[in-house]
Scaffold this active site. Sequence first.
Site, PDB file in Angstrom:
ATOM      1  N   ILE A  67      82.021  24.787  87.932  1.00  0.00           N
ATOM      2  CA  ILE A  67      82.986  23.832  87.386  1.00  0.00           C
ATOM      3  C   ILE A  67      84.261  23.913  88.196  1.00  0.00           C
ATOM      4  CG2 ILE A  67      84.291  23.106  85.348  1.00  0.00           C
ATOM      5  CD1 ILE A  67      82.043  24.087  83.612  1.00  0.00           C
ATOM      6  N   ALA A 112      88.390  27.069  89.902  1.00  0.00           N
ATOM      7  CA  ALA A 112      86.963  26.814  89.649  1.00  0.00           C
ATOM      8  C   ALA A 112      86.344  28.070  89.054  1.00  0.00           C
ATOM      9  CB  ALA A 112      86.246  26.468  90.951  1.00  0.00           C
ATOM     10  N   LYS A 113      85.153  27.951  88.551  1.00  0.00           N
ATOM     11  CA  LYS A 113      84.386  29.130  88.128  1.00  0.00           C
ATOM     12  C   LYS A 113      82.920  28.753  88.155  1.00  0.00           C
ATOM     13  CE  LYS A 113      85.367  33.347  86.669  1.00  0.00           C
ATOM     14  NZ  LYS A 113      86.527  34.143  87.086  1.00  0.00           N
ATOM     15  N   GLY A 114      82.080  29.762  88.330  1.00  0.00           N
ATOM     16  CA  GLY A 114      80.642  29.512  88.319  1.00  0.00           C
ATOM     17  C   GLY A 114      79.952  30.521  87.444  1.00  0.00           C
TER      18      GLY A 114
END
Length: 423
Positions: A67, A112-114
Amino acid sequence: MSVTTTVERKHLTSAFIVNNQVDTAADLVGLDPAMRILLQTPFRTVAVQVPVRMDDGRLEVFRGYRIQHNGARGPCKGGVRFHPEANEEEVLGLATTMTWKTALLDIPFGGAKGGVQVDARNLSYRELEAVTRQFTRRIAIVLGPYRDIPAPDMNTNAQVMAWMLDEYSSKSGYTPGVVTGKPVSLGGSLGREEATGRGVMYVMQDYANDSGIPMKGGRVVIQGFGNVGANLARLLHEVGARVIAVSDVDGGIRNEEGLDIPALFSHAYLQRKPVAEFDKGEAISNTDLWSTPCDWLIPAALGSVISREKNAASVNCKVVVEAANSPVTPVGEKILEDRGITVLPDMLVNAGGVVVSYFEWTQNLQQHPWTLEHVNRGLHSRMQTAYRSVRQLVEARRVSWRTAALAIALERVAEAERLRGGW
Ligand code: NAD
């Protein structure tokens, strides 16, 4: 009306909590309603299947997310975690926090992050590599050194970054700047491993000078003895603080005279043995840890560990230092505030990791490694600048440290949105 209040929710997700905190800061800086929506919703959400052939021949299909919350100030930046609770809401909350953290530290990145929803403890080494490579292939289209740059987070490490680098480079050519937190031999930065703990210590030193709460001889309690907690304990011990209690997932240890931190670091961090098995102190539970009287109380493990329901009314400290992400719930924070206990917020306190990730990326683009001294000097300077700007707003507007930090970050991101988008 904020975006979050229009959505029916059964429980408080991390995205919901962060956006409510943003609302308070947005009121302070007078952000208009449309800009709030722009800054409280993600730029792009990528949800993928991660099919993997397991060692026993079964096919498992995991769910993965990347995201990108906001990229107005630069390429998106944020970790990748492998965890059963890494669902879309969780990843969105963490991506949102990254936007504010990078803006507050004035790093030219967005947030962001995943995550892959998987219990990493049950994966073999080969399965871990397969999950990493498959996830990387599926999200590669949105990655790149000028687009989105992952880093390690819960249950991912330098080796996982090496596989991500390899997978991305196999299509695009050797691209070390596509991930940070890599092994030093593959372009990782000196000082990255201890950077988050070191950044926490710098913030504490500045706050000690301002508040009069002692650093030398000051009593410190830390929950979590992993990358952040153990390195922080070691650094605090070196500058003369008295670390009197620490814990990990299996329990804790306490010694009023001060724990032997170099020996504990070797026992628990280097040799990976439980903290509670360290013999120079009294074994305590994670619940006892919170009631230990101290000057500095430092959650450095999980989110939501200080709350109304658990301990906000009973913790016995002068200041809470959020080394973990979101360890204090909003209501918990209000109770602490009413009790005169300051909360130094995660987005300032634990930003050292992303600062040195930025240095790593810079070194990769320049193809010129920095010395450890240069890295640490740069980290100190960035942490101190951010600290001072937050303190100034706290004093000028009489708001919490979290609201002040968010207000600074919001104004920076909103300005970039206005200038780039013409909104
Ligand atoms: P880690 O996995 O290296 O260590 C986590 C520690 O917490 C371990 O000692 C573990 O035993 C302990 N722990 C886990 N569950 C616990 C429980 N129920 N009770 C008590 N202790 C428990 O993780 P880390 O990298 O040190 O990250 C810790 C926190 O800091 C996380 O919230 C993370 O998001 C945040 N953070 C980390 C970095 C970084 O650079 N590593 C940067 C910013 C924020």
